[in-house]
Design a protein around this motif. Structure first.
Motif, PDB file in Angstrom:
ATOM      1  N   LEU A   1       0.835  -1.204   0.000  1.00  0.00           N
ATOM      2  CA  LEU A   1       0.000   0.000   0.000  1.00  0.00           C
ATOM      3  C   LEU A   1       0.866   1.248   0.000  1.00  0.00           C
ATOM      4  N   LEU A   2       1.958   1.233   0.756  1.00  0.00           N
ATOM      5  CA  LEU A   2       2.866   2.375   0.794  1.00  0.00           C
ATOM      6  C   LEU A   2       3.440   2.639  -0.598  1.00  0.00           C
ATOM      7  N   LYS A   3       3.863   1.580  -1.290  1.00  0.00           N
ATOM      8  CA  LYS A   3       4.409   1.732  -2.630  1.00  0.00           C
ATOM      9  C   LYS A   3       3.360   2.304  -3.578  1.00  0.00           C
TER      10      LYS A   3
ATOM     11  N   LEU B   1      -3.488  17.174  -1.611  1.00  0.00           N
ATOM     12  CA  LEU B   1      -3.908  15.919  -0.994  1.00  0.00           C
ATOM     13  C   LEU B   1      -4.758  15.137  -1.980  1.00  0.00           C
ATOM     14  N   ARG B   2      -4.561  13.809  -1.993  1.00  0.00           N
ATOM     15  CA  ARG B   2      -5.346  12.971  -2.906  1.00  0.00           C
ATOM     16  C   ARG B   2      -6.003  11.796  -2.189  1.00  0.00           C
ATOM     17  N   TYR B   3      -5.322  11.237  -1.192  1.00  0.00           N
ATOM     18  CA  TYR B   3      -5.817  10.020  -0.552  1.00  0.00           C
ATOM     19  C   TYR B   3      -6.123  10.240   0.924  1.00  0.00           C
ATOM     20  N   VAL B   4      -7.196   9.619   1.378  1.00  0.00           N
ATOM     21  CA  VAL B   4      -7.593   9.640   2.788  1.00  0.00           C
ATOM     22  C   VAL B   4      -7.829   8.196   3.224  1.00  0.00           C
TER      23      VAL B   4
ATOM     24  N   GLY C   1       9.255   9.214   4.568  1.00  0.00           N
ATOM     25  CA  GLY C   1       9.836  10.540   4.692  1.00  0.00           C
ATOM     26  C   GLY C   1       8.943  11.629   4.139  1.00  0.00           C
ATOM     27  N   ARG C   2       7.684  11.276   3.832  1.00  0.00           N
ATOM     28  CA  ARG C   2       6.721  12.218   3.264  1.00  0.00           C
ATOM     29  C   ARG C   2       5.791  12.748   4.348  1.00  0.00           C
ATOM     30  N   PRO C   3       5.255  13.953   4.153  1.00  0.00           N
ATOM     31  CA  PRO C   3       4.264  14.473   5.103  1.00  0.00           C
ATOM     32  C   PRO C   3       2.978  13.654   5.059  1.00  0.00           C
ATOM     33  N   VAL C   4       2.424  13.391   6.222  1.00  0.00           N
ATOM     34  CA  VAL C   4       1.130  12.727   6.361  1.00  0.00           C
ATOM     35  C   VAL C   4       0.251  13.627   7.223  1.00  0.00           C
TER      36      VAL C   4
ATOM     37  N   THR D   1       1.239   9.688  -5.718  1.00  0.00           N
ATOM     38  CA  THR D   1       1.203  10.999  -5.044  1.00  0.00           C
ATOM     39  C   THR D   1       2.504  11.770  -5.265  1.00  0.00           C
ATOM     40  N   LYS D   2       3.137  11.558  -6.416  1.00  0.00           N
ATOM     41  CA  LYS D   2       4.422  12.218  -6.664  1.00  0.00           C
ATOM     42  C   LYS D   2       4.279  13.727  -6.781  1.00  0.00           C
ATOM     43  N   ASN D   3       3.120  14.186  -7.179  1.00  0.00           N
ATOM     44  CA  ASN D   3       2.919  15.626  -7.368  1.00  0.00           C
ATOM     45  C   ASN D   3       2.039  16.252  -6.290  1.00  0.00           C
ATOM     46  N   THR D   4       1.811  15.526  -5.212  1.00  0.00           N
ATOM     47  CA  THR D   4       1.017  16.068  -4.109  1.00  0.00           C
ATOM     48  C   THR D   4       1.900  16.276  -2.891  1.00  0.00           C
TER      49      THR D   4
END
Length: 286
Positions: A151-153, A212-215, A182-185, A159-162
């Motif tokens: 799921l992380l992958k 943001l795209r995914y919740v 290492g990404r903001p959540v 989300t490369k552009n978010t």
């Protein structure tokens, strides 16, 4: 107050109290009457706060008569020393005042030693009898702080552009994503899920701006943040392309009568902070 923070602030508070008592004893030699009055005020205020704290933990406060009696005896000895110069009970009065102040913390510390809490973090006694099993302040519940690599992958690729990798109800549900990527959540509910970090309008603005795209919902948003839960149902869709990561176990009918297949990542994350069950990944497009 959260039981973890109680254990964190207790040592420095104990040091401050010890230093204050020594300083009061030194000042009392030169100014016995004003120092004595200030000490009485401090002891009474502290005992009142201790009683209030016990009430918050739903503890029986009847035993507070013991420190109250120590305080009363200390005041009596101090008054005798003031009005009868030949009789010196200053040190005894100070010791009784210290005993009145420290009895509740000492008892709480003793109970903490035998408190059976299910937490990997230091936790102070939180009231009531020692409990085996779940601790209402537990942070490291089984499976809570783990992330599923597949799921992380998937999220990283999409989300490369978010700005945010995804949004989650609480820090306890999303900390592993931050550490692994290492990404903001976005922790929508702060540490435990109940803090007012964002609302549905603010979340929609983040989606609209492309940040943001995914919740990911663990099923707790309906209780902790119903406005966001309703917004997800009406403005976002369950990411059915993520079905390859976990088989859907049920379906739900969202608002407006549309049937939606919910992908439940049962092996990912396990229980949310407030509840058990699978997790649903929503895709939101601005």
């Amino acid at each position: 107050m959260h039981a973890y923070y109680v254990t964190t602030i207790a040592p420095p508070i104990a040091a401050i109290v010890a230093v204050s008592l020594v300083k009061l004893h030194q000042l009392g030699k030169a100014h016995p009457i004003p120092v004595g009055f200030w000490l009485i005020i401090a002891v009474v205020a502290t005992l009142a706060f201790q009683t209030y704290s016990l009430i918050q933990y739903r503890e029986n406060i009847a035993w507070m008569i013991i420190p109250a009696a120590l305080m009363a005896l200390g005041i009596l000895l101090w008054l005798i020393s003031i009005f009868y110069a030949r009789i010196k009970f200053n040190q005894a009065a100070l010791l009784l005042a210290a005993g009145a102040l420290l009895l509740v913390p000492l008892t709480w510390s003793w109970l903490t030693t035998f408190y059976n809490g299910a937490s990997s973090m230091p936790v102070a006694f939180s009231g009531g009898p020692a409990r085996s099993g779940a601790n209402r302040f537990a942070i490291n519940q089984p499976g809570m702080n783990t992330q599923k690599p597949a799921l992380l992958k998937y999220l990283e690729q999409n989300t490369k552009n978010t700005e945010y990798l995804l949004a989650v109800p609480s820090a306890s549900m999303g900390d592993s994503y931050v550490l692994a990527s290492g990404r903001p959540v976005l922790f929508m509910g702060g540490f435990i899920g109940s803090d007012p970090v964002v609302n549905a309008i603010q979340l929609a603005a983040l989606v609209q701006s492309g940040k943001l795209r995914y919740v990911l919902d663990s099923g707790t948003l309906a209780r902790s943040k119903p406005d966001i839960a309703n917004w997800l149902q009406t403005s976002c869709k369950v990411d059915t392309s993520a079905n390859s990561l976990s088989s859907p176990v049920n379906s739900s009918q969202g608002q407006g009568g549309s049937n939606r297949s919910f992908s439940r990542f049962g092996s990912f994350g396990g229980a949310g902070f407030f509840g058990r069950g699978g997790q649903t990944l929503y895709q939101c497009n601005g």
